[in-house]
Design a protein around this motif. Structure first.
Motif, mmCIF file in Angstrom:
data_model
loop_
_atom_site.group_PDB
_atom_site.id
_atom_site.type_symbol
_atom_site.label_atom_id
_atom_site.label_comp_id
_atom_site.label_asym_id
_atom_site.label_seq_id
_atom_site.Cartn_x
_atom_site.Cartn_y
_atom_site.Cartn_z
ATOM 1 N N GLY A 1 79.861 68.320 38.875
ATOM 2 C CA GLY A 1 79.423 67.543 39.904
ATOM 3 C C GLY A 1 78.542 67.426 40.631
ATOM 4 O O GLY A 1 78.645 66.673 41.261
ATOM 5 N N SER B 1 85.177 69.341 42.581
ATOM 6 C CA SER B 1 85.168 68.394 41.851
ATOM 7 C C SER B 1 86.776 68.439 41.521
ATOM 8 O O SER B 1 86.869 69.018 40.629
ATOM 9 C CB SER B 1 84.076 68.457 40.622
ATOM 10 O OG SER B 1 84.586 69.016 39.613
ATOM 11 N N ALA C 1 83.218 64.028 42.161
ATOM 12 C CA ALA C 1 83.047 65.355 43.305
ATOM 13 C C ALA C 1 83.674 64.952 44.377
ATOM 14 O O ALA C 1 83.005 63.421 45.016
ATOM 15 C CB ALA C 1 81.852 66.553 43.135
#
Ligand SMILES: O=C(O)CCC(=O)C(=O)O
Ligand SMILES: [Fe+2]
Length: 332
Positions: free
Chosen positions: A78, A192, A290
């Motif tokens: 992410g 994440s 995230a």
């Protein structure tokens, strides 16, 4: 060439990244000349934003393709890391600001670069109660704020989803390093939910998907008075959920919720990546997948401290229209 490549361990992490060539960097400098210098309107004006939007679509193709690919799929982490971006062109960088709520109003090279990049991910936004609604904000340590759980602090900044309490929180947080931390201790940390999920027990996953958590806004947004309703921490598809948590502001409503949150934090810490951002590094965090935070460090307040610029973007400008009075970029 347009494929997102992986940066190796030498880069202190393995997240998706792309390093601009010298030619691409020069192209970006040329592009920002259209936006910076005397006579240009201020950053937050619709004139400047319009010009930045037009210029952003002329960025090098590889860069455009990299941003588009990240928007399509933010990957396991992410996070997208771009390197070798220009942050000054000609004039030396001024001393790192050390006042509270420091923002950029006059368009600089760095401000033009970060805004252009974010405009190719989504629509840039800000919040009226945060840094006076400025779109380009400075992330710098501020004397007297050392202990604060905000980007002005220098104690460990807990992992968080940016503005987790807000219904129209940003989808992306962009952080451009324009002066690196001279001590090397300050590191942006990211984790994440895609990496953390497999580490969680069935029970934790179940509890985290239920509305058993409350997230407090920061005092500038009205503090506890404006707490919204209870929410789940894991949202959407149980196989690949979004995450909504701020370990400094989210409160579990019962003991199992507390245990599940603690398990999630452990999983995030176990799978975390620490990024020692260098000048010209740009990290984009997908704020749905995230969480991010920062290690502690000791600022010197001598003008040479770490300095990042930050810009938010989100994807659905229509959904947020109700919060954007007058149709501008600032949310209430
Ligand atoms: O200083 C950092 O690396 C991150 C600070 C942060 O969380 C933010 O500015 O949103
Ligand atoms: Fe943050």
């Amino acid at each position: 060439m347009t494929q997102i490549q992986m940066l190796g361990p030498a880069a202190s992490n393995t997240v998706a990244g792309y390093e601009l060539s010298e030619r691409e960097r020069e192209q970006l400098v040329a592009l920002t000349r259209r936006l910076t210098g005397p006579g240009h309107p201020l950053i937050d004006s619709s004139e400047w934003l319009g010009a930045a939007l037009a210029a952003s679509s002329l960025m090098p193709r590889t860069l455009l393709a990299t941003l588009r690919a990240f928007r399509h799929d933010p990957g396991r982490d992410g996070v997208l890391l771009l390197r070798n971006l220009p942050v000054v062109a000609g004039d030396p960088l001024p001393p790192t600001p050390s006042v509270p709520h420091s923002v950029e109003r006059v368009p600089t090279t760095a401000a033009s670069v970060i805004t252009s990049l974010m405009l190719q991910l989504g629509e840039v936004i800000s919040f009226r109660s945060e840094k006076n609604g400025a779109l380009v904000q400075n992330v710098v340590p501020v004397p007297g704020r050392e202990e604060s759980q905000s980007n002005a602090g220098s104690v460990l900044l807990e992992l968080h989803v940016e503005n987790a309490f807000h219904d129209n929180r940003p989808d992306y947080v962009g952080l451009l390093c324009i002066r690196e931390d001279p001590t090397g201790d300050a590191k942006l940390c990211t984790s994440s939910v895609r990496r953390a999920l497999p580490l969680l027990s069935e029970e934790a996953r179940r509890v985290l998907a239920e509305p058993r958590f409350l997230t407090e806004p920061p005092p500038s947004f009205g503090g506890l008075d404006s707490v919204r309703s209870a929410h789940p921490v894991l949202l959407g598809d149980p196989e690949d959920p979004n995450v909504l948590v701020d370990f400094a502001a989210t409160h579990p409503l019962d003991d199992p919720a507390k245990a599940a949150m603690a398990e999630l934090r452990d999983a995030f810490v176990e799978t975390m990546t620490a990024h020692r951002l260098r000048v010209g590094d740009f990290a984009v965090v997908d704020n749905r997948v995230a969480v991010h935070g920062r290690t502690s460090f000791v600022p010197r307040y001598d003008g040479a401290d770490r300095w990042l610029e930050r810009v938010y973007a989100h994807l659905d400008n229509r959904r947020s229209r109700v919060d954007r009075k007058g149709g501008g970029a600032v949310l209430d």
